[in-house]
Scaffold this motif. Structure first.
Motif, PDB file in Angstrom:
ATOM      1  N   GLY A  48      46.203  43.335  55.059  1.00 40.70           N
ATOM      2  CA  GLY A  48      44.935  43.087  54.380  1.00 40.70           C
ATOM      3  C   GLY A  48      44.715  43.924  53.130  1.00 40.70           C
ATOM      4  N   LEU A  49      45.729  44.718  52.749  1.00 38.43           N
ATOM      5  CA  LEU A  49      45.607  45.553  51.559  1.00 38.43           C
ATOM      6  C   LEU A  49      45.765  44.716  50.297  1.00 38.43           C
ATOM      7  N   VAL A  50      45.220  45.230  49.210  1.00 37.11           N
ATOM      8  CA  VAL A  50      45.291  44.583  47.889  1.00 37.11           C
ATOM      9  C   VAL A  50      46.128  45.478  46.990  1.00 37.11           C
ATOM     10  N   TYR A  51      47.005  44.871  46.185  1.00 34.45           N
ATOM     11  CA  TYR A  51      47.811  45.668  45.257  1.00 34.45           C
ATOM     12  C   TYR A  51      47.033  45.911  43.969  1.00 34.45           C
ATOM     13  N   VAL A  52      46.897  47.198  43.620  1.00 37.16           N
ATOM     14  CA  VAL A  52      46.218  47.633  42.395  1.00 37.16           C
ATOM     15  C   VAL A  52      47.262  48.252  41.482  1.00 37.16           C
ATOM     16  N   HIS A  53      47.151  47.976  40.189  1.00 40.71           N
ATOM     17  CA  HIS A  53      48.096  48.569  39.246  1.00 40.71           C
ATOM     18  C   HIS A  53      47.374  48.968  37.955  1.00 40.71           C
ATOM     19  N   ARG A  54      48.073  49.778  37.172  1.00 41.30           N
ATOM     20  CA  ARG A  54      47.555  50.177  35.865  1.00 41.30           C
ATOM     21  C   ARG A  54      48.429  49.566  34.794  1.00 41.30           C
ATOM     22  N   ARG A  55      47.775  48.964  33.813  1.00 43.64           N
ATOM     23  CA  ARG A  55      48.483  48.336  32.701  1.00 43.64           C
ATOM     24  C   ARG A  55      49.069  49.411  31.783  1.00 43.64           C
ATOM     25  N   THR A  56      50.166  49.082  31.143  1.00 41.15           N
ATOM     26  CA  THR A  56      50.756  50.027  30.197  1.00 41.15           C
ATOM     27  C   THR A  56      49.871  50.154  28.955  1.00 41.15           C
ATOM     28  N   ALA A  57      50.077  51.216  28.224  1.00 47.81           N
ATOM     29  CA  ALA A  57      49.322  51.470  26.990  1.00 47.81           C
ATOM     30  C   ALA A  57      49.744  50.539  25.860  1.00 47.81           C
ATOM     31  N   THR A  58      50.800  49.765  26.059  1.00 51.02           N
ATOM     32  CA  THR A  58      51.296  48.883  25.004  1.00 51.02           C
ATOM     33  C   THR A  58      50.825  47.431  25.150  1.00 51.02           C
ATOM     34  N   LYS A  59      50.042  47.128  26.178  1.00 51.69           N
ATOM     35  CA  LYS A  59      49.540  45.763  26.359  1.00 51.69           C
ATOM     36  C   LYS A  59      48.651  45.382  25.178  1.00 51.69           C
ATOM     37  N   LEU A  61      46.035  43.434  25.183  1.00 51.07           N
ATOM     38  CA  LEU A  61      44.632  43.294  25.562  1.00 51.07           C
ATOM     39  C   LEU A  61      44.328  44.296  26.671  1.00 51.07           C
ATOM     40  N   TYR A  62      43.303  45.083  26.487  1.00 52.96           N
ATOM     41  CA  TYR A  62      42.870  46.091  27.469  1.00 52.96           C
ATOM     42  C   TYR A  62      44.010  47.007  27.919  1.00 52.96           C
ATOM     43  N   PRO A  63      44.707  47.641  26.976  1.00 53.72           N
ATOM     44  CA  PRO A  63      45.812  48.533  27.360  1.00 53.72           C
ATOM     45  C   PRO A  63      45.314  49.705  28.204  1.00 53.72           C
ATOM     46  N   TYR A 107      35.185  33.410  31.636  1.00 58.84           N
ATOM     47  CA  TYR A 107      34.958  34.782  31.189  1.00 58.84           C
ATOM     48  C   TYR A 107      34.881  34.797  29.663  1.00 58.84           C
ATOM     49  N   ALA A 108      33.996  35.645  29.154  1.00 65.90           N
ATOM     50  CA  ALA A 108      33.909  35.819  27.696  1.00 65.90           C
ATOM     51  C   ALA A 108      33.382  37.209  27.381  1.00 65.90           C
ATOM     52  N   ASP A 109      34.032  37.850  26.439  1.00 69.04           N
ATOM     53  CA  ASP A 109      33.535  39.072  25.835  1.00 69.04           C
ATOM     54  C   ASP A 109      33.991  39.067  24.375  1.00 69.04           C
ATOM     55  N   GLU A 153      38.296  52.652  35.066  1.00 70.86           N
ATOM     56  CA  GLU A 153      38.092  51.542  34.133  1.00 70.86           C
ATOM     57  C   GLU A 153      39.079  50.420  34.447  1.00 70.86           C
ATOM     58  N   PHE A 154      38.533  49.310  34.945  1.00 63.75           N
ATOM     59  CA  PHE A 154      39.320  48.142  35.330  1.00 63.75           C
ATOM     60  C   PHE A 154      39.168  47.043  34.297  1.00 63.75           C
ATOM     61  N   MET A 155      40.080  46.097  34.359  1.00 63.86           N
ATOM     62  CA  MET A 155      40.024  44.908  33.508  1.00 63.86           C
ATOM     63  C   MET A 155      38.672  44.229  33.710  1.00 63.86           C
ATOM     64  N   PRO A 156      37.878  44.094  32.655  1.00 67.70           N
ATOM     65  CA  PRO A 156      36.540  43.515  32.834  1.00 67.70           C
ATOM     66  C   PRO A 156      36.565  42.062  33.289  1.00 67.70           C
ATOM     67  N   ASP A 157      37.572  41.300  32.887  1.00 66.06           N
ATOM     68  CA  ASP A 157      37.635  39.902  33.300  1.00 66.06           C
ATOM     69  C   ASP A 157      37.921  39.770  34.791  1.00 66.06           C
ATOM     70  N   ALA A 158      38.855  40.561  35.304  1.00 65.53           N
ATOM     71  CA  ALA A 158      39.165  40.520  36.734  1.00 65.53           C
ATOM     72  C   ALA A 158      37.951  40.933  37.554  1.00 65.53           C
ATOM     73  N   VAL A 159      37.262  41.971  37.111  1.00 63.46           N
ATOM     74  CA  VAL A 159      36.075  42.434  37.839  1.00 63.46           C
ATOM     75  C   VAL A 159      35.001  41.353  37.826  1.00 63.46           C
TER      76      VAL A 159
END
Length: 172
Positions: A48-59, A61-63, A107-109, A153-159
């Motif tokens: 039942g766990l969810v995988y969480v990850h951190r995006r690289t600084a080179t992405k 969008l939302y690095p 989603y829109a920002d 600070e998480f991806m605003p679209d996913a949240v």
């Protein structure tokens, strides 16, 4: 998408959440914040766990932000399920898992506007990050993830798109 080219053709979507039949290169979609489509895939394991990850600084969008979905932009003519399957394999090495459609959302920002196709999959195999996209990751309980959403600070679209669904997991 791994090594996404700025010239990659992206399907444009209308306010009705459907393709317009037009496409634009990825660089223009980002620059002009054109409405397109993207996928969110939540990866869970049998505990039942969810995988969480951190995006690289080179992405592009939302690095550097944290995320609990794998996903990406739909290419011109691409089916949402095939796009989601490709993205979760590229980003996290999840291959052969059955993706279950959850819902569609919008989603829109000021940096992104898209129609989202949201999926979940069950995966008990190894996670193999795409080094260009993922800098860190771990399995967490849905309750811990909800706490993390308020701490980091998480991806605003996913949240925005997935938090209500994630909160429903805590109720089960």
């Amino acid at each position: 998408m791994t090594g996404a080219s700025p010239s990659e053709q992206v399907a444009l979507y209308g306010p009705d959440g459907r393709p317009t039949g037009e496409a634009a290169d990825r660089a223009r979609v980002r620059r002009d914040n054109l409405r397109h489509a993207a996928t969110h895939v939540v990866v869970r394991n049998s505990d039942g766990l969810v995988y969480v990850h951190r995006r690289t600084a080179t992405k592009d969008l939302y690095p550097g932000l944290y995320d609990f979905t794998a996903g990406g932009v739909l290419q011109a003519g691409e089916d949402p399920l095939l796009s989601a399957t490709r993205e979760v394999e590229e980003e996290l090495g999840v291959s052969g898992a059955r993706l279950v459609p959850l819902f569609e959302a919008d989603y829109a920002d000021d940096r992104a506007r898209f129609h989202a196709y949201c999926f979940v999959c069950l995966w008990d195999g190894p996670i193999r990050w795409q080094p260009a996209e993922v800098a860190w990751g771990q399995w967490v309980t849905p309750a811990r993830l909800l706490e993390m959403l308020d701490e980091l600070e998480f991806m605003p679209d996913a949240v925005a798109n997935m938090r209500p669904w994630l909160e429903s997991l805590r109720q089960r």
